[in-house]
Design a protein around this motif. Structure first.
Motif, PDB file in Angstrom:
ATOM      1  N   LYS A 368       5.267 -20.855  -1.185  1.00 59.98           N
ATOM      2  CA  LYS A 368       4.903 -22.184  -0.694  1.00 59.98           C
ATOM      3  C   LYS A 368       4.153 -22.173   0.631  1.00 59.98           C
ATOM      4  O   LYS A 368       3.383 -23.088   0.912  1.00 59.98           O
ATOM      5  CB  LYS A 368       6.140 -23.073  -0.593  1.00 59.98           C
ATOM      6  N   TYR A 369       4.363 -21.130   1.460  1.00 59.34           N
ATOM      7  CA  TYR A 369       3.656 -21.081   2.741  1.00 59.34           C
ATOM      8  C   TYR A 369       2.404 -20.201   2.687  1.00 59.34           C
ATOM      9  O   TYR A 369       1.735 -20.005   3.687  1.00 59.34           O
ATOM     10  CB  TYR A 369       4.586 -20.576   3.845  1.00 59.34           C
ATOM     11  N   SER A 370       2.121 -19.641   1.500  1.00 55.49           N
ATOM     12  CA  SER A 370       0.927 -18.804   1.349  1.00 55.49           C
ATOM     13  C   SER A 370      -0.291 -19.675   1.110  1.00 55.49           C
ATOM     14  O   SER A 370      -0.256 -20.586   0.291  1.00 55.49           O
ATOM     15  CB  SER A 370       1.094 -17.841   0.173  1.00 55.49           C
ATOM     16  N   LYS A 371      -1.362 -19.389   1.824  1.00 60.58           N
ATOM     17  CA  LYS A 371      -2.579 -20.179   1.642  1.00 60.58           C
ATOM     18  C   LYS A 371      -3.294 -19.812   0.349  1.00 60.58           C
ATOM     19  O   LYS A 371      -4.027 -20.597  -0.209  1.00 60.58           O
ATOM     20  CB  LYS A 371      -3.523 -19.970   2.832  1.00 60.58           C
ATOM     21  N   GLY A 372      -3.110 -18.587  -0.093  1.00 64.00           N
ATOM     22  CA  GLY A 372      -3.743 -18.184  -1.341  1.00 64.00           C
ATOM     23  C   GLY A 372      -5.111 -17.572  -1.153  1.00 64.00           C
ATOM     24  O   GLY A 372      -5.671 -16.993  -2.070  1.00 64.00           O
ATOM     25  N   ASP A 373      -5.672 -17.679   0.077  1.00 65.36           N
ATOM     26  CA  ASP A 373      -7.030 -17.176   0.248  1.00 65.36           C
ATOM     27  C   ASP A 373      -7.066 -15.696   0.649  1.00 65.36           C
ATOM     28  O   ASP A 373      -8.121 -15.079   0.655  1.00 65.36           O
ATOM     29  CB  ASP A 373      -7.796 -18.015   1.280  1.00 65.36           C
ATOM     30  N   TRP A 374      -5.898 -15.101   1.003  1.00 65.05           N
ATOM     31  CA  TRP A 374      -5.899 -13.672   1.341  1.00 65.05           C
ATOM     32  C   TRP A 374      -5.845 -12.809   0.096  1.00 65.05           C
ATOM     33  O   TRP A 374      -6.231 -11.643   0.109  1.00 65.05           O
ATOM     34  CB  TRP A 374      -4.727 -13.337   2.262  1.00 65.05           C
ATOM     35  N   PHE A 375      -5.358 -13.365  -0.998  1.00 68.70           N
ATOM     36  CA  PHE A 375      -5.182 -12.584  -2.219  1.00 68.70           C
ATOM     37  C   PHE A 375      -6.515 -12.048  -2.737  1.00 68.70           C
ATOM     38  O   PHE A 375      -7.511 -12.760  -2.770  1.00 68.70           O
ATOM     39  CB  PHE A 375      -4.587 -13.448  -3.330  1.00 68.70           C
ATOM     40  N   HIS A 376      -6.508 -10.810  -3.173  1.00 68.73           N
ATOM     41  CA  HIS A 376      -7.642 -10.316  -3.939  1.00 68.73           C
ATOM     42  C   HIS A 376      -7.603 -10.956  -5.322  1.00 68.73           C
ATOM     43  O   HIS A 376      -6.593 -11.512  -5.738  1.00 68.73           O
ATOM     44  CB  HIS A 376      -7.576  -8.786  -4.062  1.00 68.73           C
ATOM     45  N   GLN A 377      -8.697 -10.860  -6.043  1.00 69.50           N
ATOM     46  CA  GLN A 377      -8.804 -11.528  -7.339  1.00 69.50           C
ATOM     47  C   GLN A 377      -7.660 -11.151  -8.280  1.00 69.50           C
ATOM     48  O   GLN A 377      -7.105 -11.998  -8.978  1.00 69.50           O
ATOM     49  CB  GLN A 377     -10.148 -11.171  -7.990  1.00 69.50           C
ATOM     50  N   LEU A 378      -7.260  -9.885  -8.254  1.00 69.32           N
ATOM     51  CA  LEU A 378      -6.196  -9.422  -9.146  1.00 69.32           C
ATOM     52  C   LEU A 378      -4.883 -10.147  -8.854  1.00 69.32           C
ATOM     53  O   LEU A 378      -4.164 -10.559  -9.763  1.00 69.32           O
ATOM     54  CB  LEU A 378      -6.013  -7.906  -8.983  1.00 69.32           C
ATOM     55  N   VAL A 379      -4.565 -10.320  -7.572  1.00 68.52           N
ATOM     56  CA  VAL A 379      -3.312 -10.972  -7.191  1.00 68.52           C
ATOM     57  C   VAL A 379      -3.359 -12.464  -7.530  1.00 68.52           C
ATOM     58  O   VAL A 379      -2.363 -13.050  -7.964  1.00 68.52           O
ATOM     59  CB  VAL A 379      -3.020 -10.757  -5.690  1.00 68.52           C
ATOM     60  N   VAL A 380      -4.523 -13.082  -7.341  1.00 68.31           N
ATOM     61  CA  VAL A 380      -4.671 -14.497  -7.721  1.00 68.31           C
ATOM     62  C   VAL A 380      -4.407 -14.661  -9.211  1.00 68.31           C
ATOM     63  O   VAL A 380      -3.680 -15.565  -9.639  1.00 68.31           O
ATOM     64  CB  VAL A 380      -6.087 -15.020  -7.380  1.00 68.31           C
ATOM     65  N   GLU A 381      -4.994 -13.779 -10.003  1.00 68.76           N
ATOM     66  CA  GLU A 381      -4.810 -13.859 -11.454  1.00 68.76           C
ATOM     67  C   GLU A 381      -3.341 -13.679 -11.833  1.00 68.76           C
ATOM     68  O   GLU A 381      -2.830 -14.385 -12.709  1.00 68.76           O
ATOM     69  CB  GLU A 381      -5.681 -12.798 -12.142  1.00 68.76           C
ATOM     70  N   GLU A 382      -2.659 -12.754 -11.178  1.00 68.13           N
ATOM     71  CA  GLU A 382      -1.238 -12.537 -11.461  1.00 68.13           C
ATOM     72  C   GLU A 382      -0.402 -13.754 -11.044  1.00 68.13           C
ATOM     73  O   GLU A 382       0.577 -14.108 -11.705  1.00 68.13           O
ATOM     74  CB  GLU A 382      -0.728 -11.290 -10.737  1.00 68.13           C
ATOM     75  N   THR A 383      -0.784 -14.385  -9.936  1.00 69.31           N
ATOM     76  CA  THR A 383      -0.065 -15.573  -9.469  1.00 69.31           C
ATOM     77  C   THR A 383      -0.195 -16.706 -10.483  1.00 69.31           C
ATOM     78  O   THR A 383       0.796 -17.349 -10.863  1.00 69.31           O
ATOM     79  CB  THR A 383      -0.619 -16.035  -8.104  1.00 69.31           C
ATOM     80  N   ILE A 384      -1.429 -16.948 -10.919  1.00 69.57           N
ATOM     81  CA  ILE A 384      -1.659 -18.008 -11.913  1.00 69.57           C
ATOM     82  C   ILE A 384      -0.956 -17.662 -13.220  1.00 69.57           C
ATOM     83  O   ILE A 384      -0.340 -18.523 -13.859  1.00 69.57           O
ATOM     84  CB  ILE A 384      -3.173 -18.212 -12.143  1.00 69.57           C
TER      85      ILE A 384
END
Length: 709
Positions: A368-384
């Motif tokens: 909830k406190y993560s902005k989401g913009d530090w993630f590399h593409q792979l981590v964003v995909e895993e989060t979604i």
């Protein structure tokens, strides 16, 4: 061996004693480490239903540490039902209900609203401590009451002459400072300056954090408070040292001596600290202090901790490592390779933790406190992907939170957005109006219409309707703009925003918002005003942002990037010379157009006349009238063409889908009479357009509909 509790005796005790005894019973169960699902706890809650009318708030706070989420929801619902039986003057009861909601991290807006009404109708019964605690709880629960803030500001301002002792005045400074207008801030700072040498280490910390929130630029006071902090640096915890570092950097405090002492302390704590939370704080603070090189011991310490970290910790570590990489580039350090490897490991552990997630609530607590913009593409995909696996758990209680999070990732997941829309359609009667902005935002930013678009937006507006007069002014502006981006213009919402009373209220709020948020609100109001004028002229809402736009665009306009310079040179060559293309034009209603040309009815370029353009700093060109329709000043049959280079920010993170603001700009320029040619970065920088000839053909095709010269 520890004796087992006599559960029977405790339960019998509950049946006869007044509700206050429940608190005593709760303490006993805590000592015996009773599980939240134990029959005893169920007995406590069952008895609570009978006692609520008598000692509601005492009971709620007493058992908040024991109850499960299910019992918490039942207790909140029971409290709602009984709220009307509470005397409206019972400020203490309302305050304890808010405290309970904070304890269990439950932003139950209907109950918070009702407590807020009690506070507003009993202003004279609220002292400094009460106001301070209420504001802190509201902030933690993300409940925004502009009416309460205005009342608190007035009440606290009246208290300024009443406090002359540091202990009480610090409380007033910390509470009123972030709400105060220029005059009140000046008065607070002047008084604090006189008391500064009497402050304790903790008081100085509270004051300097408040000064950051106030965006104070009082150099004398900053220096005085920093001096107290400097003398007491060794008395602060790692988390407090992080606060001090962040705040002094924000306040532009220039002392190298203080920052050197901070670095020494942070390193010394890091060597002996064993708690993950502490090491996260220490690393974060160190990363904010520029250095010619990063200590390898710090990197090794972080690396050793990674298996113990949750997603929030990994997020904080990644932010620190990215700062170090930035500084190492500045200083040409040799450690960048090790830092990049550490960043890869952070990604690995983040993905691993996401893949193991099987509970939406627990996953949200970590993210909830993560902005989401530090993630590399792979981590964003895993989060979604993790949220997609758990999306059956998305409901009316968390739908706004997931909406806000998706907005920050810029990742278009149609299945998640469809789920959000479906929850709204199915559970709209349970959704509070305060949640609507978070729900709408991802659809607006990512430019996506769900399958049941009309029903979805209609229900959102239906939910908002009863609260148009009570929502925070800046929230209403963001709502109006988000809906306008989606080509949705509810007349009642627009009438609520574009009236003198509302705009006066908004002006009052802008005074107490941070400068960055205030600027964003003003920009969104202008953009909403422009959208309504262009897309809904029948509403007859006037355009009133000329002066604002002129101030914005009279600032430094920056310079062309490499791709823009290439496009300008090629356009000049294709069209017949520099006088056939204009750079950096302001359209009617103040849209910035990168390049513009005019073709007559036979598709021949028309010259603009003599003008010089410096590629590094293009001159800003204005139209004759700020609201003139483009075609009205052209020869019959001629057309004006606008060119716009679209970088990666104009598209969703995962697919080449145009985001909301860029789509809106294209729509508006077309309404103004332009033909718009948007040049996506992934096309311009592709292998297919790697030669000058290929790019020339690309531009000719878009301008003239032909591919060869």
């Amino acid at each position: 061996m520890r004796n087992n509790p006599d559960f029977g005796a405790i339960e019998t005790h509950l049946l006869w004693d007044p509700a206050e005894k429940l608190a005593d019973a709760e303490e006993r169960t805590c000592r015996f480490a009773v599980a939240v699902h134990d029959p005893l706890v169920e007995s406590l809650v069952t008895e609570a239903w009978k006692r609520l009318e008598r000692s509601l708030s005492v009971l709620m706070i007493s058992i908040s540490s024991l109850i499960s989420q299910h019992f918490q929801e039942k207790l909140v619902k029971k409290t709602e039902l009984l709220f009307d039986t509470i005397d409206s003057s019972q400020v203490t009861t309302a305050r304890k209900i808010v405290q309970f909601l904070g304890n269990v991290k439950c932003s139950h807006f209907p109950l918070l609203e009702r407590c807020d009404k009690v506070f507003l109708s009993n202003v004279n019964h609220l002292d400094l401590d009460s106001i301070r605690n209420i504001l802190a709880a509201y902030r933690f629960l993300q409940f925004y009451s502009f009416a309460f803030i205005l009342m608190a500001k007035k009440r606290l301002t009246e208290m300024i002459p009443l406090f002359n002792h540091p202990a009480n005045f610090v409380k007033l400074f910390v509470t009123l400072g972030p709400l105060a207008g220029p005059q009140e801030k000046k008065q607070l700072e002047s008084t604090m300056l006189l008391m500064s040498e009497e402050l304790t280490s903790q008081q100085a910390l509270e004051v300097v954090v408040a000064m950051e929130e106030m965006e104070s630029r009082n150099s004398h006071l900053i220096k005085k408070i920093a001096s107290v902090l400097h003398k007491n640096l060794e008395n602060y915890t790692p988390t407090e040292l992080l606060e001090i570092t962040q705040t002094l950097i924000f306040l532009h405090f220039p002392s190298k001596e203080v920052f050197m002492k901070l670095r020494e302390l942070l390193f010394s704590y890091l060597k002996v600290s064993v708690q993950v939370k502490e090491i996260v704080s220490l690393s974060c603070a160190l990363s904010m202090l520029p250095s010619p090189h990063t200590d390898e011991a710090v990197m090794s310490r972080i690396e050793a901790l990674l298996p113990q970290c949750d997603l929030s910790n990994l997020n904080d570590f990644a932010t620190s490592v990215l700062r170090w990489i930035h500084y190492d580039h500045m200083y040409l350090s040799k450690f960048t390779g090790k830092q990049l490897k550490l960043l890869q490991k952070l990604d690995h552990y983040s993905c691993q933790r996401l893949q193991q997630s099987n509970n939406f609530h627990l996953l949200w607590e970590e993210l909830k406190y993560s902005k989401g913009d530090w993630f590399h593409q792979l981590v964003v995909e895993e989060t979604i992907a993790a949220f997609q696996c758990l999306m059956d758990e998305i409901n009316y209680t968390n739908v706004a939170r997931i909406g806000f999070f998706i907005s920050r990732t810029n990742y278009l997941s149609t299945s998640l957005l469809d789920r959000i829309a479906a929850v709204v359609v199915q559970q709209i009667e349970k959704i509070h109006p305060f949640s609507i902005l978070g729900i709408i935002l991802p659809f607006s930013i990512l430019n996506y219409d769900p399958p049941q678009k009309d029903e979805f937006f209609g229900l959102c507006m239906q939910c908002l309707h009863s609260h148009l007069g009570t929502l925070d002014p800046h929230t209403l502006v963001f709502l109006g703009f988000s809906l306008a981006t989606l080509e949705y213009f509810p007349e009642d919402l627009l009438k609520a925003i574009f009236n003198i009373q509302f705009l006066a209220s908004l002006d009052s709020q802008l005074e107490i918002l941070t400068s960055s948020l205030s600027s964003r609100v003003q920009l969104r109001l202008m953009e909403l005003n422009r959208a309504v004028c262009l897309e809904c002229p029948e509403f007859q809402i006037p355009w009133f942002h000329d002066r604002f736009c002129q101030q914005q665009y009279n600032k430094d306009i920056g310079s062309m990037n490499g791709a823009q310079q290439q496009i300008y040179k090629l356009l000049a060559e294709i069209l017949g010379g520099p006088n056939f293309v204009k750079a950096s034009v302001l359209s009617p209603y103040y849209y910035a157009v990168e390049f513009e040309c005019i073709l007559n009815k036979r598709k021949k370029p028309l010259p603009y006349g003599t003008h010089n353009v410096t590629l590094g700093k293009p001159a800003r060109m204005f139209w004759e009238s700020n609201i003139q329709i483009v075609g009205s000043s052209l020869p019959p049959g001629a057309e004006r063409i606008a060119f716009e280079f679209l970088d990666s920010k104009a598209f969703c993170r995962n697919i080449p889908h145009l985001k909301g603001k860029s789509a809106m700009k294209k729509r508006h320029l077309e309404i103004l009479g332009y033909r718009v040619i948007q040049i996506p970065h992934f096309e311009w920088n592709s292998m297919a357009l790697s030669t000058k000839d290929a790019r020339m053909d690309y531009l000719r095709q878009h301008i003239f509909g032909e591919g060869t010269s």
